[in-house]
Design a protein around this motif. Structure first.
Motif, PDB file in Angstrom:
ATOM      1  N   SER A 335     -61.195  68.551  52.838  1.00 34.59           N
ATOM      2  CA  SER A 335     -61.596  67.508  52.062  1.00 34.59           C
ATOM      3  C   SER A 335     -61.668  68.282  50.928  1.00 34.59           C
ATOM      4  O   SER A 335     -61.192  67.599  49.764  1.00 34.59           O
ATOM      5  CB  SER A 335     -63.058  66.997  52.646  1.00 34.59           C
ATOM      6  OG  SER A 335     -64.043  68.099  52.649  1.00 34.59           O
ATOM      7  N   ASN A 336     -62.127  69.602  50.678  1.00 34.92           N
ATOM      8  CA  ASN A 336     -62.303  70.195  49.560  1.00 34.92           C
ATOM      9  C   ASN A 336     -60.784  70.439  48.942  1.00 34.92           C
ATOM     10  O   ASN A 336     -60.589  70.169  47.889  1.00 34.92           O
ATOM     11  CB  ASN A 336     -62.953  71.442  49.426  1.00 34.92           C
ATOM     12  CG  ASN A 336     -63.218  72.040  48.114  1.00 34.92           C
ATOM     13  OD1 ASN A 336     -63.420  71.496  47.252  1.00 34.92           O
ATOM     14  ND2 ASN A 336     -63.540  73.522  48.220  1.00 34.92           N
ATOM     15  N   ASN A 338     -57.968  68.517  49.482  1.00 33.68           N
ATOM     16  CA  ASN A 338     -57.436  67.474  49.084  1.00 33.68           C
ATOM     17  C   ASN A 338     -57.948  67.028  47.657  1.00 33.68           C
ATOM     18  O   ASN A 338     -57.285  66.531  47.029  1.00 33.68           O
ATOM     19  CB  ASN A 338     -57.655  66.353  50.161  1.00 33.68           C
ATOM     20  CG  ASN A 338     -56.470  66.650  51.381  1.00 33.68           C
ATOM     21  OD1 ASN A 338     -55.560  67.345  51.346  1.00 33.68           O
ATOM     22  ND2 ASN A 338     -57.202  66.299  52.636  1.00 33.68           N
ATOM     23  N   ARG A 339     -59.244  67.075  47.486  1.00 36.88           N
ATOM     24  CA  ARG A 339     -59.778  66.671  46.321  1.00 36.88           C
ATOM     25  C   ARG A 339     -59.400  67.473  45.529  1.00 36.88           C
ATOM     26  O   ARG A 339     -59.131  66.825  44.002  1.00 36.88           O
ATOM     27  CB  ARG A 339     -61.412  66.797  46.810  1.00 36.88           C
ATOM     28  CG  ARG A 339     -62.088  66.415  45.258  1.00 36.88           C
ATOM     29  CD  ARG A 339     -63.527  66.349  45.475  1.00 36.88           C
ATOM     30  NE  ARG A 339     -64.342  67.612  45.703  1.00 36.88           N
ATOM     31  CZ  ARG A 339     -64.482  68.240  47.052  1.00 36.88           C
ATOM     32  NH1 ARG A 339     -64.738  67.207  47.878  1.00 36.88           N
ATOM     33  NH2 ARG A 339     -65.066  69.317  47.144  1.00 36.88           N
ATOM     34  N   GLU A 340     -59.388  68.726  45.330  1.00 39.95           N
ATOM     35  CA  GLU A 340     -58.896  69.744  44.271  1.00 39.95           C
ATOM     36  C   GLU A 340     -57.381  69.448  44.069  1.00 39.95           C
ATOM     37  O   GLU A 340     -57.058  69.469  42.968  1.00 39.95           O
ATOM     38  CB  GLU A 340     -59.339  71.123  44.558  1.00 39.95           C
ATOM     39  CG  GLU A 340     -60.817  71.260  44.556  1.00 39.95           C
ATOM     40  CD  GLU A 340     -61.356  71.162  43.161  1.00 39.95           C
ATOM     41  OE1 GLU A 340     -60.818  71.843  42.164  1.00 39.95           O
ATOM     42  OE2 GLU A 340     -62.518  70.489  42.986  1.00 39.95           O
ATOM     43  N   ARG A 342     -55.598  66.679  44.272  1.00 36.18           N
ATOM     44  CA  ARG A 342     -55.465  65.802  43.676  1.00 36.18           C
ATOM     45  C   ARG A 342     -56.058  65.589  42.183  1.00 36.18           C
ATOM     46  O   ARG A 342     -55.601  65.110  41.193  1.00 36.18           O
ATOM     47  CB  ARG A 342     -56.023  64.395  44.553  1.00 36.18           C
ATOM     48  CG  ARG A 342     -55.796  63.007  44.006  1.00 36.18           C
ATOM     49  CD  ARG A 342     -56.432  61.842  44.872  1.00 36.18           C
ATOM     50  NE  ARG A 342     -55.750  61.650  45.971  1.00 36.18           N
ATOM     51  CZ  ARG A 342     -54.756  61.225  46.135  1.00 36.18           C
ATOM     52  NH1 ARG A 342     -53.914  60.564  45.306  1.00 36.18           N
ATOM     53  NH2 ARG A 342     -54.227  61.142  47.392  1.00 36.18           N
ATOM     54  N   ARG A 343     -57.107  66.467  41.998  1.00 33.83           N
ATOM     55  CA  ARG A 343     -57.504  66.579  40.668  1.00 33.83           C
ATOM     56  C   ARG A 343     -56.611  67.185  39.793  1.00 33.83           C
ATOM     57  O   ARG A 343     -56.605  66.929  38.632  1.00 33.83           O
ATOM     58  CB  ARG A 343     -59.043  67.257  40.973  1.00 33.83           C
ATOM     59  CG  ARG A 343     -59.497  67.664  39.357  1.00 33.83           C
ATOM     60  CD  ARG A 343     -60.841  68.419  39.536  1.00 33.83           C
ATOM     61  NE  ARG A 343     -60.652  69.801  39.959  1.00 33.83           N
ATOM     62  CZ  ARG A 343     -60.374  70.947  39.176  1.00 33.83           C
ATOM     63  NH1 ARG A 343     -60.025  70.592  37.627  1.00 33.83           N
ATOM     64  NH2 ARG A 343     -60.113  72.020  39.531  1.00 33.83           N
TER      65      ARG A 343
END
Length: 378
Positions: A335-336, A338-340, A342-343
């Motif tokens: 999750s971390n 994918n989140r980073e 995409r950011r």
């Protein structure tokens, strides 16, 4: 069937958790915060259960004294993740209010001091201080994995929220005694405890997860060089820094960039600001301030951007799975990652691979992406 009050059940669970984590007490000093906080919550819950189950004078005296210790322990455990836990200055500064509550409890029969409202004020003040600390600089999170500093901030904010919620519950109890002679106090205690206990369990478990493991790359912490004072700046060979004056933000950013490119420190999922400070031989506070001013983002974001830079290169140049790349680059959770990702890139890892399958990958670091004409502002 025997009915066991909720505070005793949760106190037992927290006690078991603290004992299990406490087996690492001598091996890793960083487990001490979750252990101390868990034990403090367990002891207070036992006192709460005894107070409302038996209503004995001794428990009525003991409960406010123990309650006044919890905000202090919360501050010690969550306000800063760097050692030491206790100093004489902390004991004197934060022990004053507990001593005041103890004195009020001892003299209750003579002048009936407003103990409940004093506790409400203490919990509210410490809660607000923790909420303020949640937005403070990265230097207060030196012993936390750099990629998890954002989560650590949320933990500190949640701890402050717990104290403020507790203040509201105590205020409700005090007002109920004042206006309704304690008619609804059991309902208030039960509902307040249920919510706060859930928060406490969340905080303890999350704090345990964010305790940094042993140093990576086979080097013990003791083998790393001691961080110099602010007047003793130094950086790895090849980086130009004026030792007579404070190093510029660009110089510090360049020193960190050199470490990241030559030693790939970002690959270490256990990398903390303190460890980075020892590797760079630059005070952690200077690193945190320089990175924030130079990039306009905190150290957690920048380290994750180095990880994403390598991830984009591996996605374009190799056939490794996304999961393998995630771990190779230093991310511990999907999750971390994918989140980073995409950011930084504006798309998912799989979409990035599909769009760049026939193009050679490049390792574009955050420092290389900054225009040479950028000047210090602040």
């Amino acid at each position: 069937m025997i009915a066991v009050p909720l505070p005793f059940v949760v106190a037992l669970v927290l006690g078991i958790y603290a004992l299990r984590l406490g087996t690492r007490w001598r091996l890793d000093r960083r487990v001490r915060r979750p252990v101390i906080f868990a034990l403090a919550c367990a002891i207070l819950l036992v006192a709460v259960g005894l107070r409302w189950q038996f209503d004995i004078a001794f428990f009525r005296f003991l409960l406010p004294v123990l309650a006044s210790v919890l905000p202090v322990i919360s501050w010690i455990c969550f306000a800063s993740f760097d050692p030491p836990l206790l100093t004489w200055r902390r004991v004197v500064t934060h022990g004053f209010f507990t001593a005041l509550i103890l004195l009020c409890s001892l003299t209750w029969d003579y002048w009936h001091p407003p103990i409940d409202f004093l506790l409400c004020a203490q919990f509210a003040v410490y809660g607000l201080l923790l909420l303020r600390r949640a937005g403070a600089g990265d230097r207060f999170y030196g012993d936390i994995n750099i990629g998890e500093i954002g989560s650590a901030r949320r933990i500190v904010a949640a701890a402050g929220g717990v104290l403020i919620l507790s203040a509201l519950v105590d205020a409700g109890i005090a007002l109920d005694f004042a206006w309704q002679n304690g008619l609804h106090v059991r309902e208030i205690v039960a509902s307040g405890n249920a919510v706060m206990l859930a928060f406490c369990v969340f905080l303890i478990v999350r704090l345990g997860r964010h305790v940094a493991p042993a140093p990576a790359y086979g080097e013990p912490i003791e083998a790393e060089q001691k961080t110099p004072s602010r007047s003793q700046h130094s950086v790895p060979p090849g980086t130009s820094v004026n030792l007579e004056n404070a190093a510029s933000d660009r110089d510090i950013a360049a020193a960190i960039d050199q470490l990241m490119q030559t030693r790939k420190l970002y690959r270490d999922p256990a990398l903390t600001l303190d460890r980075l400070s020892r590797r760079a031989i630059i005070p952690a506070r200077d690193i945190s301030l320089a990175i924030n001013r130079f990039y306009g983002r905190n150290i957690s974001c920048i380290i994750n951007e180095y990880r994403i830079a390598e991830a984009t290169q591996l996605l374009a140049d190799t056939d490794k799975t996304v999961t393998d790349i995630q771990f190779d680059c230093g991310f511990q959770t999907k999750s971390n990652f994918n989140r980073e990702f995409r950011r930084v890139t504006g798309m998912s890892p799989r979409d990035y691979r599909n769009r760049n399958a026939n193009q050679p990958g490049t390792f574009m670091t955050p420092f290389n992406a900054v225009p040479e004409t950028q000047e210090f502002v602040g």
